[in-house]
Every structure is written in structure tokens, then in C-alpha cells.
Design a protein around this motif. Structure first.
Motif, PDB file in Angstrom:
ATOM      1  N   LEU A  58       0.639  -1.156  -0.340  1.00  0.00           N
ATOM      2  CA  LEU A  58       0.335   0.208   0.144  1.00  0.00           C
ATOM      3  C   LEU A  58       0.789   1.244   0.371  1.00  0.00           C
ATOM      4  CD1 LEU A  58      -3.186  -0.670   2.695  1.00  0.00           C
ATOM      5  CD2 LEU A  58      -3.066  -0.193   0.025  1.00  0.00           C
ATOM      6  N   ALA A  59       2.423   1.035   1.504  1.00  0.00           N
ATOM      7  CA  ALA A  59       2.514   2.205   1.094  1.00  0.00           C
ATOM      8  C   ALA A  59       3.910   3.118  -0.378  1.00  0.00           C
ATOM      9  CB  ALA A  59       3.689   2.683   1.773  1.00  0.00           C
ATOM     10  N   VAL A  60       3.851   1.514  -1.220  1.00  0.00           N
ATOM     11  CA  VAL A  60       4.633   1.279  -2.086  1.00  0.00           C
ATOM     12  C   VAL A  60       3.911   2.022  -3.010  1.00  0.00           C
ATOM     13  CG1 VAL A  60       5.502   0.806  -3.950  1.00  0.00           C
ATOM     14  CG2 VAL A  60       6.213   0.259  -2.025  1.00  0.00           C
ATOM     15  N   ILE A  61       2.639   2.108  -3.608  1.00  0.00           N
ATOM     16  CA  ILE A  61       1.196   1.934  -4.610  1.00  0.00           C
ATOM     17  C   ILE A  61       0.665   4.153  -3.718  1.00  0.00           C
ATOM     18  CG2 ILE A  61      -1.413   1.785  -4.570  1.00  0.00           C
ATOM     19  CD1 ILE A  61      -0.327  -1.188  -5.049  1.00  0.00           C
ATOM     20  N   PHE A  62       0.769   3.827  -3.002  1.00  0.00           N
ATOM     21  CA  PHE A  62       0.088   5.571  -2.377  1.00  0.00           C
ATOM     22  C   PHE A  62       1.698   6.219  -2.958  1.00  0.00           C
ATOM     23  CE2 PHE A  62      -0.143   8.695   0.265  1.00  0.00           C
ATOM     24  CZ  PHE A  62      -1.620   9.248   0.081  1.00  0.00           C
ATOM     25  N   GLY A  63       2.748   6.212  -2.181  1.00  0.00           N
ATOM     26  CA  GLY A  63       4.252   6.914  -2.203  1.00  0.00           C
ATOM     27  C   GLY A  63       4.563   7.574  -3.173  1.00  0.00           C
ATOM     28  N   LEU A  64       4.426   6.836  -4.672  1.00  0.00           N
ATOM     29  CA  LEU A  64       4.485   6.778  -5.827  1.00  0.00           C
ATOM     30  C   LEU A  64       4.137   6.717  -6.601  1.00  0.00           C
ATOM     31  CD1 LEU A  64       7.436   4.094  -5.441  1.00  0.00           C
ATOM     32  CD2 LEU A  64       8.085   6.118  -5.196  1.00  0.00           C
ATOM     33  N   LEU A  65       2.332   6.242  -6.762  1.00  0.00           N
ATOM     34  CA  LEU A  65       0.895   6.429  -7.450  1.00  0.00           C
ATOM     35  C   LEU A  65       0.500   7.496  -7.450  1.00  0.00           C
ATOM     36  CD1 LEU A  65       2.921   4.088  -8.864  1.00  0.00           C
ATOM     37  CD2 LEU A  65       0.881   3.138  -9.527  1.00  0.00           C
ATOM     38  N   ASN A  66      -0.092   7.643  -5.999  1.00  0.00           N
ATOM     39  CA  ASN A  66      -0.392   8.776  -5.155  1.00  0.00           C
ATOM     40  C   ASN A  66      -2.004   8.026  -4.693  1.00  0.00           C
ATOM     41  OD1 ASN A  66      -0.144  10.571  -3.873  1.00  0.00           O
ATOM     42  ND2 ASN A  66       0.873  11.649  -5.511  1.00  0.00           N
ATOM     43  N   VAL A  67      -2.269   6.682  -5.603  1.00  0.00           N
ATOM     44  CA  VAL A  67      -3.624   6.466  -5.376  1.00  0.00           C
ATOM     45  C   VAL A  67      -4.114   4.896  -3.742  1.00  0.00           C
ATOM     46  CG1 VAL A  67      -4.789   4.148  -6.498  1.00  0.00           C
ATOM     47  CG2 VAL A  67      -3.151   5.882  -7.510  1.00  0.00           C
ATOM     48  N   ILE A  68      -4.902   5.679  -3.468  1.00  0.00           N
ATOM     49  CA  ILE A  68      -5.533   4.756  -2.485  1.00  0.00           C
ATOM     50  C   ILE A  68      -5.706   3.430  -2.866  1.00  0.00           C
ATOM     51  CG2 ILE A  68      -6.561   4.760   0.153  1.00  0.00           C
ATOM     52  CD1 ILE A  68      -6.652   7.428  -0.103  1.00  0.00           C
ATOM     53  N   ASN A  69      -5.115   2.078  -3.183  1.00  0.00           N
ATOM     54  CA  ASN A  69      -5.334   0.856  -3.452  1.00  0.00           C
ATOM     55  C   ASN A  69      -5.714   0.497  -2.649  1.00  0.00           C
ATOM     56  OD1 ASN A  69      -5.412  -1.042  -5.287  1.00  0.00           O
ATOM     57  ND2 ASN A  69      -3.460  -2.156  -4.300  1.00  0.00           N
ATOM     58  N   PHE A  70      -7.842   0.450  -1.847  1.00  0.00           N
ATOM     59  CA  PHE A  70      -8.139  -0.270  -1.216  1.00  0.00           C
ATOM     60  C   PHE A  70      -8.701  -1.399  -1.774  1.00  0.00           C
ATOM     61  CE2 PHE A  70     -12.031  -1.490   1.240  1.00  0.00           C
ATOM     62  CZ  PHE A  70     -12.053  -0.256   2.325  1.00  0.00           C
ATOM     63  N   ALA A  71      -8.331  -1.995  -3.132  1.00  0.00           N
ATOM     64  CA  ALA A  71      -8.232  -3.568  -3.620  1.00  0.00           C
ATOM     65  C   ALA A  71      -7.154  -4.536  -2.569  1.00  0.00           C
ATOM     66  CB  ALA A  71      -8.528  -3.695  -5.044  1.00  0.00           C
ATOM     67  N   HIS A  72      -5.890  -3.862  -2.346  1.00  0.00           N
ATOM     68  CA  HIS A  72      -5.319  -5.119  -1.761  1.00  0.00           C
ATOM     69  C   HIS A  72      -5.411  -6.121  -0.729  1.00  0.00           C
ATOM     70  CE1 HIS A  72      -1.204  -3.791  -2.524  1.00  0.00           C
ATOM     71  NE2 HIS A  72      -1.255  -4.750  -0.893  1.00  0.00           N
ATOM     72  N   GLY A  73      -6.846  -5.769  -0.421  1.00  0.00           N
ATOM     73  CA  GLY A  73      -6.874  -7.099   0.565  1.00  0.00           C
ATOM     74  C   GLY A  73      -7.693  -8.023   0.022  1.00  0.00           C
ATOM     75  N   ALA A  74      -7.691  -7.777  -1.226  1.00  0.00           N
ATOM     76  CA  ALA A  74      -8.868  -8.671  -2.115  1.00  0.00           C
ATOM     77  C   ALA A  74      -7.913  -9.248  -3.299  1.00  0.00           C
ATOM     78  CB  ALA A  74      -9.970  -8.223  -3.270  1.00  0.00           C
ATOM     79  N   LEU A  75      -6.927  -8.304  -3.535  1.00  0.00           N
ATOM     80  CA  LEU A  75      -5.285  -8.986  -4.672  1.00  0.00           C
ATOM     81  C   LEU A  75      -4.897 -10.301  -3.124  1.00  0.00           C
ATOM     82  CD1 LEU A  75      -4.411  -6.244  -6.027  1.00  0.00           C
ATOM     83  CD2 LEU A  75      -5.548  -7.781  -6.939  1.00  0.00           C
ATOM     84  N   PHE A  76      -4.408  -9.797  -1.797  1.00  0.00           N
ATOM     85  CA  PHE A  76      -4.007 -10.909  -1.117  1.00  0.00           C
ATOM     86  C   PHE A  76      -5.300 -12.376  -0.837  1.00  0.00           C
ATOM     87  CE2 PHE A  76      -5.088 -12.035   3.664  1.00  0.00           C
ATOM     88  CZ  PHE A  76      -3.670 -12.618   3.702  1.00  0.00           C
ATOM     89  N   MET A  77      -5.897 -11.749  -0.937  1.00  0.00           N
ATOM     90  CA  MET A  77      -6.835 -13.129  -0.925  1.00  0.00           C
ATOM     91  C   MET A  77      -6.859 -14.264  -2.579  1.00  0.00           C
ATOM     92  SD  MET A  77      -9.491 -14.342  -3.078  1.00  0.00           S
ATOM     93  CE  MET A  77     -10.961 -12.785  -3.040  1.00  0.00           C
ATOM     94  N   MET A  78      -6.799 -13.038  -3.310  1.00  0.00           N
ATOM     95  CA  MET A  78      -6.572 -13.502  -4.511  1.00  0.00           C
ATOM     96  C   MET A  78      -5.128 -14.796  -4.545  1.00  0.00           C
ATOM     97  SD  MET A  78      -6.295 -12.540  -8.269  1.00  0.00           S
ATOM     98  CE  MET A  78      -7.761 -11.534  -8.419  1.00  0.00           C
ATOM     99  N   GLY A  79      -4.068 -14.264  -4.253  1.00  0.00           N
ATOM    100  CA  GLY A  79      -2.994 -14.883  -4.322  1.00  0.00           C
ATOM    101  C   GLY A  79      -3.442 -16.147  -3.666  1.00  0.00           C
ATOM    102  N   ALA A  80      -3.833 -16.351  -2.297  1.00  0.00           N
ATOM    103  CA  ALA A  80      -3.963 -17.366  -1.362  1.00  0.00           C
ATOM    104  C   ALA A  80      -4.951 -18.677  -2.001  1.00  0.00           C
ATOM    105  CB  ALA A  80      -4.845 -16.910  -0.193  1.00  0.00           C
ATOM    106  N   VAL A  81      -5.507 -17.623  -3.169  1.00  0.00           N
ATOM    107  CA  VAL A  81      -6.616 -18.423  -3.809  1.00  0.00           C
ATOM    108  C   VAL A  81      -5.885 -19.409  -4.915  1.00  0.00           C
ATOM    109  CG1 VAL A  81      -9.603 -18.558  -5.130  1.00  0.00           C
ATOM    110  CG2 VAL A  81      -8.769 -17.626  -2.457  1.00  0.00           C
ATOM    111  N   LEU A  82      -5.179 -18.672  -5.577  1.00  0.00           N
ATOM    112  CA  LEU A  82      -4.708 -19.510  -6.258  1.00  0.00           C
ATOM    113  C   LEU A  82      -4.391 -19.965  -6.103  1.00  0.00           C
ATOM    114  CD1 LEU A  82      -4.343 -15.679  -9.414  1.00  0.00           C
ATOM    115  CD2 LEU A  82      -5.427 -17.622  -9.641  1.00  0.00           C
ATOM    116  N   THR A  83      -3.429 -20.150  -4.928  1.00  0.00           N
ATOM    117  CA  THR A  83      -2.255 -21.440  -4.563  1.00  0.00           C
ATOM    118  C   THR A  83      -2.665 -22.548  -4.665  1.00  0.00           C
ATOM    119  OG1 THR A  83      -1.028 -19.321  -3.428  1.00  0.00           O
ATOM    120  CG2 THR A  83      -0.952 -21.816  -2.707  1.00  0.00           C
ATOM    121  N   TRP A  84      -4.071 -22.821  -4.011  1.00  0.00           N
ATOM    122  CA  TRP A  84      -4.643 -23.411  -3.947  1.00  0.00           C
ATOM    123  C   TRP A  84      -5.348 -23.954  -4.646  1.00  0.00           C
ATOM    124  CZ3 TRP A  84      -9.771 -24.381  -4.452  1.00  0.00           C
ATOM    125  CH2 TRP A  84     -10.972 -25.684  -4.265  1.00  0.00           C
ATOM    126  N   MET A  85      -5.665 -23.062  -6.137  1.00  0.00           N
ATOM    127  CA  MET A  85      -6.119 -23.551  -6.855  1.00  0.00           C
ATOM    128  C   MET A  85      -5.460 -24.440  -7.714  1.00  0.00           C
ATOM    129  SD  MET A  85      -8.951 -20.245  -8.017  1.00  0.00           S
ATOM    130  CE  MET A  85      -9.315 -20.822 -10.055  1.00  0.00           C
TER     131      MET A  85
END
Length: 294
Positions: free
Chosen positions: A32-59
Motif C-alpha cells: 500500500l505504501a509503495v502504491i500510494f507513495g509513488l502513484l498517489n493511489v489509495i488501493n482499497f483492492a489490496h485485501g482482495a488481491l491478497f486473497m487472490m494470491g491465496a486462492v490461486l495457490t489453493w487452485m
């Protein structure tokens, strides 16, 4: 031996658990800090992308027979490519607008991604086994340390400190920081700033996916696993200072340990201690512990 009526093994086990949680906080807040600090975007999708990494691992394990170790690379790569597409098609049009637009867009993306996985797998947890190499525990005399949890802490620290070094101490990091402040000047030196921004977002969300892979054997994989965690991670980012790379790492780890101690001595407050600390920090230092006052 006891400390304030609590045995040392029980206390240390909670500290270890706090370090594991803090490792996830650090990894996610770093992205989140990398994205906000360098792009000025508050990335609320970060939790969903965390979940996506776990689900893809399970799949990958369930359908393709791909184990844990390859997914440490493949899941972040896949989610990072997804992030590149999102940045190219959607976020790129919002950089000159108010932060609220990026927040709303990524919130909508969160609902879309979570809804898609929930429609396929429901909300019940999907078990994922600990890799055989990291099963069991190691004795340190007064307690047994689970091998996998120690690996999570070590891997998270390595990635977090490596990312901090790359951004703060290398020429590439200097280009990234300069590109956000004066893109025309950086482009004059032949640097493709739009591509650099795209790859930065992809890397930030890949960090979330990497944390998701680490989390898969620790907790049951679920399409909703990122919902509650991301709220705490945003609090960590606020306490550390929006956009502060080192602040996110240190604050994430520190708050995880504080949570662990609170769970021992005041269990009722363990789920709210982060938010209480956030209120105190905002009252005393609104920019965060490591943020720059404007």
C-alpha cells in the motif's frame, strides 16, 4: 518461570503469533505504501488481491498439482499481471483527480473480485497443507517454535527489507521517486515514466499476492479472508505514515507484537488495540510516526 502471572512459553508463543501477524501487516502495508507513495493511489483492492494470491495457490494445488514453492513466484506474477491490466485500463485515467476516485474504483474492484470467487467457492474455508519441508517445530529450550511460522517471518522480513533497499538506496528507486514528483524531467533522460508507473503498481499488488501465498497454510483460504485484514492494514499505514516505506514495515511488525502482548494481558482489547493506537497517533502526529509533515 512466569511474568506477571503468565508462563514464559505462553507469552513467547503469543509474541511469535504477533510476529507472524505483523509480517502480514508489514507485507500488505508495504504494498500500500509503495502504491500510494509513488502513484498517489489509495488501493482499497489490496485485501482482495491478497486473497487472490491465496486462492490461486489453493487452485494450483487442487486442479494442477502445482505445489507451494512454485506458487511463491507464480501467484505474485499472475496477480502482478492482473494489476498491470487494471492500471493500464482503469487507474491511469484517475491520477490527476482527487484520491477519492481511486479509492472508489479500487473498492468496486474489491467487490467484483470477491464476488467472483465467492460465487464459485462460497464463503467456507478451503484447507491448504503446510509444505512438507516446513512441517513440525524446532525446540529452543523453553518452547517449541513452529517451523512454518518462523519461515513466514523470515521470508516477509527479507522481501520487505529488500523492497525498502531497492526503492531508497538504488538508482531505480531514485527514478521512481523522481518520476512521481517531476515526470517530464525524468522522461527527458529517456526513462519511460508511464511504463515505470505501471510496473510499480504491478509490483505493489504482487507483494499482496506473495503475502497471500504465505498465509494459505496458516489460515483457511477463503474469498473473504482479505476483508477484515485490510482494515487493520490501513490503520497500520496511517500509524506509520502514508507513503513511508520503512514506516510501514516497522509499524506492521511492531503492531503485530503489541497485538500478541495484548492478547495475553488484556484479551478483550486485542482486536481494537491497533485502532486505539491509530487514534492516539493521529491526535499527536497526524502525518504518522514516520510520515512527513506538510
Amino acid at each position: 518461570m512466569e511474568i506477571l502471572g503468565v508462563s514464559v512459553p505462553a507469552l513467547m508463543s503469543q509474541v511469535l503469533l504477533g510476529l507472524v501477524n505483523g509480517s502480514f501487516y508489514a507485507m500488505l502495508s508495504l504494498g500500500l505504501a509503495v502504491i500510494f507513495g509513488l502513484l498517489n493511489v489509495i488501493n482499497f483492492a489490496h485485501g482482495a488481491l491478497f486473497m487472490m494470491g491465496a486462492v490461486l495457490t489453493w487452485m494450483a494445488a487442487e486442479y494442477l498439482g502445482i505445489g507451494y514453492w512454485p506458487m511463491l513466484l507464480l501467484a505474485p506474477l499472475a496477480v502482478g499481471l492482473f494489476g498491470v491490466v487494471v492500471e493500464r485500463l482503469l487507474l491511469r485515467h484517475l491520477y490527476k483527480l482527487d484520491h477519492l476516485y481511486g479509492l472508489l474504483l479500487t473498492l468496486g474492484l474489491t467487490l467484483l473480485v470477491e464476488g467472483l470467487f465467492r460465487s464459485v467457492y462460497g464463503v467456507s474455508g478451503l484447507p491448504y497443507d503446510t509444505p512438507a519441508l516446513l512441517e513440525g517445530a524446532t525446540s529452543v529450550g523453553f518452547m517449541m517454535l513452529p517451523n512454518y511460522r518462523m519461515w513466514v517471518v523470515a521470508a516477509s522480513l527479507t522481501v520487505c527489507l529488500g523492497t525498502w533497499y531497492a526503492i531508497e538506496k538504488t538508482r531505480l528507486g531514485a527514478y521512481l521517486r523522481a518520476g512521481t514528483e517531476n515526470p517530464r524531467l525524468v522522461q527527458a533522460f529517456g526513462v519511460d515514466v508511464p511504463l515505470m508507473v505501471t510496473l510499480t503498481y504491478g509490483f505493489g499488488v504482487a507483494l499482496a499476492a506473495f503475502a497471500g501465498v504465505l498465509a494459505a497454510p496458516v489460515t483457511q483460504v477463503s474469498p473473504l479472508m482479505g476483508q477484515n485484514l485490510i482494515i487493520v492494514v490501513f490503520a497500520v499505514v496511517v500509524i506509520g505514515g502514508m507513503g513511508s516505506i520503512l514506516g510501514s514495515i516497522l509499524t506492521g511488525l511492531g503492531l503485530g507484537v503489541i497485538e500478541g502482548f495484548t492478547r495475553v494481558f488484556w484479551p478483550e482489547a486485542s482486536s481494537t488495540v491497533v485502532f486505539l493506537l491509530m487514534i492516539v497517533v493521529l491526535l499527536v502526529r497526524p502525518a504518522g510516526l514516520f510520515g512527513k509533515e506538510r
